[in-house]
Design an enzyme around this catalytic site. Structure first.
Site, mmCIF file in Angstrom:
data_model
loop_
_atom_site.group_PDB
_atom_site.id
_atom_site.type_symbol
_atom_site.label_atom_id
_atom_site.label_comp_id
_atom_site.label_asym_id
_atom_site.label_seq_id
_atom_site.Cartn_x
_atom_site.Cartn_y
_atom_site.Cartn_z
ATOM 1 N N HIS A 306 92.061 51.771 42.847
ATOM 2 C CA HIS A 306 91.422 50.752 42.020
ATOM 3 C C HIS A 306 92.497 49.957 41.308
ATOM 4 O O HIS A 306 93.519 50.514 40.926
ATOM 5 C CB HIS A 306 90.495 51.418 40.976
ATOM 6 C CG HIS A 306 89.558 50.456 40.349
ATOM 7 N ND1 HIS A 306 89.897 49.703 39.252
ATOM 8 C CD2 HIS A 306 88.298 50.108 40.683
ATOM 9 C CE1 HIS A 306 88.870 48.934 38.937
ATOM 10 N NE2 HIS A 306 87.890 49.151 39.782
ATOM 11 N N ASP A 363 82.704 53.717 44.556
ATOM 12 C CA ASP A 363 82.074 53.547 45.864
ATOM 13 C C ASP A 363 82.145 54.794 46.735
ATOM 14 O O ASP A 363 81.476 54.876 47.756
ATOM 15 C CB ASP A 363 82.756 52.392 46.619
ATOM 16 C CG ASP A 363 82.461 51.064 45.956
ATOM 17 O OD1 ASP A 363 81.314 50.894 45.518
ATOM 18 O OD2 ASP A 363 83.366 50.230 45.874
#
Ligand code: ACO
Length: 428
Positions: A306, A363
């Site tokens: 991320h 996710d």
């Protein structure tokens, strides 16, 4: 809005310049470079904007190192536990939690605007059946504008647009699914909550009435709450960027949906399931890890890493917990969950992933939750888009109301050829 307390010295060509330091509520600091070019002739270069604050914002606070995420000051874990997606949407868009009466009025308004203009069905029916639902949703969000005439009163116009979008997005999403399957479209029902309505529009059929499961609706609410805002991510920045040209909100949201579609952003939830399915079918987990580590291979472990979180994504932890509870309640055993858990364990012990601070993101497990409640894989990113909509709207609204807001127009450092004479075609 941060307060200016100190200055940062910049020395260039033996001249000293003072640049103001902006400090946010949680102590985060930024150098205000808005007069840099005017005073020094310099611009900054920050590919991918990893060090650039594009605005000040009072909507969402996140700390990637400490794993903190708060909407309007309220920790997302508290919202996930106690709030509904509609209440969280109200919070994001209006800046505070609604009273009971305000929430009821909001629900009535959303119900009143939940239908999609019947003429829009023709669009859906003419998309090729294989079209990706994110492409359809982005087009439809933009198309809605043409069906609703602008109101004279600007404030009323904004409120109506916000309501229409929040309400119609789930109708539009469910419609695209039904039509893609050649099924009859199911209309929204006034007696159902936002999430229950969505599930009913997706799965009710004349031959098999859909039974609403409260656990599934709760899971859906948590999923949407966890996705509702994430400060200046790629799609939100797209909404702000496009909105800065004073385009209408529908068009700005359409741009946000398009950005979210990308596999490095919201599209990762679909990509994770595709990757896990491939590993399950070909039993090639070790190979996937090797490929992800190989500098010469563009393959990445989807659902890992991320831009801001360099530790566990807090949302992923809540999602994983919810995934375990939901699968147990629904009595589902998903082989992809076992693969995901194993992959996570291997990656967390692997030097490459440790050194690169690569942890599973939101996710990684969200697709398994979506599968468990029956959402088809190509609709996962649409589910994310429904969740992110209140965040996009809140950010757009904040940018439009900001008295210092300007057209977003970055600069560049040109690296192409210096002035070159035009050569006529016969002489090339
Ligand atoms: N698998 C393998 N290696 C990775 C991964 C990954 N998933 N993510 C980053 N890396 C490596 C890069 O190869 C790079 O290595 P190097 O420094 O040795 O060249 C290093 O980590 C830094 O990567 P960047 O791409 O520069 O980091 P950035 O902050 O731009 O990346 C991103 C963030 C795009 C999310 C990235 O981690 C990625 O592609 N992840 C997979 C896709 C994904 O899951 N996206 C969803 C993000 S969450 C969301 O949007 C909702």
């Amino acid at each position: 809005m941060g307060t200016m307390t100190e200055f940062v010295k910049v020395i260039y060509n033996d001249e000293e310049f003072q640049l103001p330091l902006v400090v946010g509520t949680e102590g985060e600091k930024a150098i205000d470079i808005s007069r840099l070019r005017q005073e020094t002739g310099l611009i900054t270069l920050d590919t991918g904007y990893a060090n650039t604050g594009s605005c000040t914002s009072s909507i969402t606070f996140m700390d990637g190192e400490k794993g903190i995420l708060r909407y309007r000051g309220i920790p997302v874990e508290q919202l996930a536990e106690h709030s509904s997606f509609m209440e969280t949407s109200y919070l994001l868009v209006s800046g505070r939690l609604p009273t009971r009466q305000e929430l009821t009025e909001f629900s009535v308004l959303l119900n009143d605007h939940s239908l999609v203009h019947e003429d829009m069905r023709a669009f859906y029916e003419n998309f090729p059946r294989s079209s990706h639902p994110m492409g359809i949703l982005s087009s439809m969000a933009n198309a809605v504008k043409s069906f609703y005439p602008e109101l004279q009163n600007l404030e009323e116009e904004i409120n109506m647009t916000v309501t229409r979008l929040l309400s119609k997005i789930r109708t539009m999403a469910a419609m695209s699914y039904k039509i893609s399957r050649g099924h009859k479209v199911v209309y929204p029902r006034p007696d159902l909550t936002y999430g229950a309505n969505f599930m009913n529009m997706m799965f009710d059929s004349p031959v098999r009435p859909f039974e609403i499961d409260d656990d599934v609706v709760k899971a859906l609410n948590v999923f949407w709450i966890l996705h509702a805002d994430h400060e200046q991510n790629c799609s939100t920045s797209a909404v702000r960027m496009v909105g800065s040209a004073k385009v209408n909100l529908y068009a700005a949201i359409s741009a946000g949906i398009a950005a979210l579609w990308g596999p490095l952003h919201g599209g990762a939830n679909q990509a994770v399931i595709e990757m896990l399915s491939d590993i399950a079918a070909n039993k090639n987990m070790d190979r996937a890890i090797e490929r992800a580590k190989d500098k010469n291979d563009s393959f990445r472990l989807m659902g890992f890493g991320h831009r801001v979180y360099k530790t566990f994504d807090l949302r992923m932890k809540i999602m994983k917990k919810m995934c375990d509870t939901l699968l147990e309640k629904l009595n589902i055993s998903d082989p992809l969950l076992d693969i995901a858990v194993e992959l996570e364990q291997i990656a967390l012990k692997d030097d490459y992933f440790i050194e690169h601070n690569l942890y599973p993101n939101v996710d990684f497990y969200s697709g398994i939750v979506m599968r468990a409640i029956g959402i088809p894989t190509n609709m996962f990113t649409v589910m994310f888009a429904i969740g992110r909509l209140p965040g996009w709207i809140a950010q757009w609204k904040e940018s439009q109301d900001d008295p210092n807001w300007k057209l977003c127009r970055p600069r560049q450092i040109y690296t192409g050829p210096a002035e070159t004479e035009y050569v006529p075609i016969g002489k090339r």
